[in-house]
Design a protein around this motif. Structure first.
Motif, short mmCIF file in Angstrom:
data_model
loop_
_atom_site.label_atom_id
_atom_site.label_comp_id
_atom_site.label_asym_id
_atom_site.label_seq_id
_atom_site.Cartn_x
_atom_site.Cartn_y
_atom_site.Cartn_z
N GLY A 158 30.07 36.03 59.15
CA GLY A 158 29.94 34.64 59.56
C GLY A 158 29.94 34.44 61.06
N LEU A 159 30.41 35.42 61.79
CA LEU A 159 30.58 35.26 63.23
C LEU A 159 29.52 36.07 63.95
N THR A 160 28.75 35.39 64.82
CA THR A 160 27.70 36.06 65.57
C THR A 160 27.85 35.77 67.06
N PHE A 161 27.33 36.67 67.86
CA PHE A 161 27.35 36.53 69.32
C PHE A 161 25.98 36.90 69.85
N TYR A 162 25.59 36.24 70.94
CA TYR A 162 24.29 36.51 71.53
C TYR A 162 24.41 36.62 73.04
N GLY A 163 23.59 37.53 73.59
CA GLY A 163 23.47 37.58 75.03
C GLY A 163 22.66 36.40 75.52
N GLU A 164 22.76 36.14 76.81
CA GLU A 164 22.09 34.97 77.37
C GLU A 164 20.59 34.99 77.13
N SER A 165 19.98 36.15 77.22
CA SER A 165 18.53 36.24 77.06
C SER A 165 18.10 36.04 75.61
N ALA A 166 19.01 36.17 74.68
CA ALA A 166 18.69 36.07 73.26
C ALA A 166 18.99 34.70 72.67
N LYS A 167 19.84 33.96 73.31
CA LYS A 167 20.26 32.67 72.75
C LYS A 167 19.07 31.73 72.54
N GLY A 168 18.99 31.20 71.31
CA GLY A 168 17.93 30.25 70.98
C GLY A 168 16.63 30.87 70.54
N ARG A 169 16.48 32.19 70.73
CA ARG A 169 15.23 32.85 70.34
C ARG A 169 15.44 33.96 69.32
N PHE A 170 16.57 34.64 69.38
CA PHE A 170 16.85 35.78 68.50
C PHE A 170 17.91 35.41 67.49
N THR A 171 17.81 36.04 66.31
CA THR A 171 18.82 35.82 65.27
C THR A 171 19.19 37.16 64.64
N ILE A 172 20.47 37.44 64.61
CA ILE A 172 20.95 38.64 63.94
C ILE A 172 21.41 38.29 62.53
N SER A 173 21.13 39.17 61.59
CA SER A 173 21.58 38.97 60.21
C SER A 173 21.81 40.33 59.59
N ARG A 174 22.46 40.34 58.44
CA ARG A 174 22.73 41.61 57.77
C ARG A 174 22.61 41.43 56.27
#
Length: 125
Positions: A56-72
């Motif tokens: 449920g908890l995700t983190f993103y680098g500044e360059s990825a925020k709003g464009r990339f999505t991690i899932s598993r």
């Protein structure tokens, strides 16, 4: 033997989407925190995204925020990185990594115990 195998990289034009996959074997996948990092030529490794092992908890680098999505998908022992609106500056080798301990920083590469070989993503302008 623990193995992390990335796939899905390639040469694409700016603005399109790409989804990276990382399939893990040799460990109990659901127990592990998962992360994506990238390294461009001549630059230091950069944190891209991470997901807590409980999902449920995700983190993103500044360059990825709003464009990339991690899932598993724990049933498939796979972590994904959906990358949208790709830019030339996203060009890099992308690595997935994992670790099990709870008292580490998911955004730090030093926290991770196992790494894949990487997949190249090249974005042309």
């Amino acid at each position: 033997q623990v193995q992390l195998v990335e796939s899905g990289g390639g040469l694409v034009q700016a603005g399109v989407s790409l989804r990276l996959s990382c399939t893990v074997s040799g460990l109990t996948f659901s127990y592990y925190h998962m992360g994506w990092f990238r390294q461009a030529p001549g630059k230091e490794r950069e944190f891209v995204a991470a997901m807590h092992r409980r999902g449920g908890l995700t983190f993103y680098g500044e360059s990825a925020k709003g464009r990339f999505t991690i899932s598993r998908d724990n049933a498939k022992n796979t972590v994904f990185l959906q990358m949208n609106s790709l830019k030339p500056e996203d060009t890099a080798v992308y690595y997935c990594a994992c670790y099990i301990h709870d008292n580490r920083d998911l955004k730090s590469g030093g926290s991770y115990d196992y790494w894949g070989q990487g997949t190249q993503v090249t974005v042309s302008s």
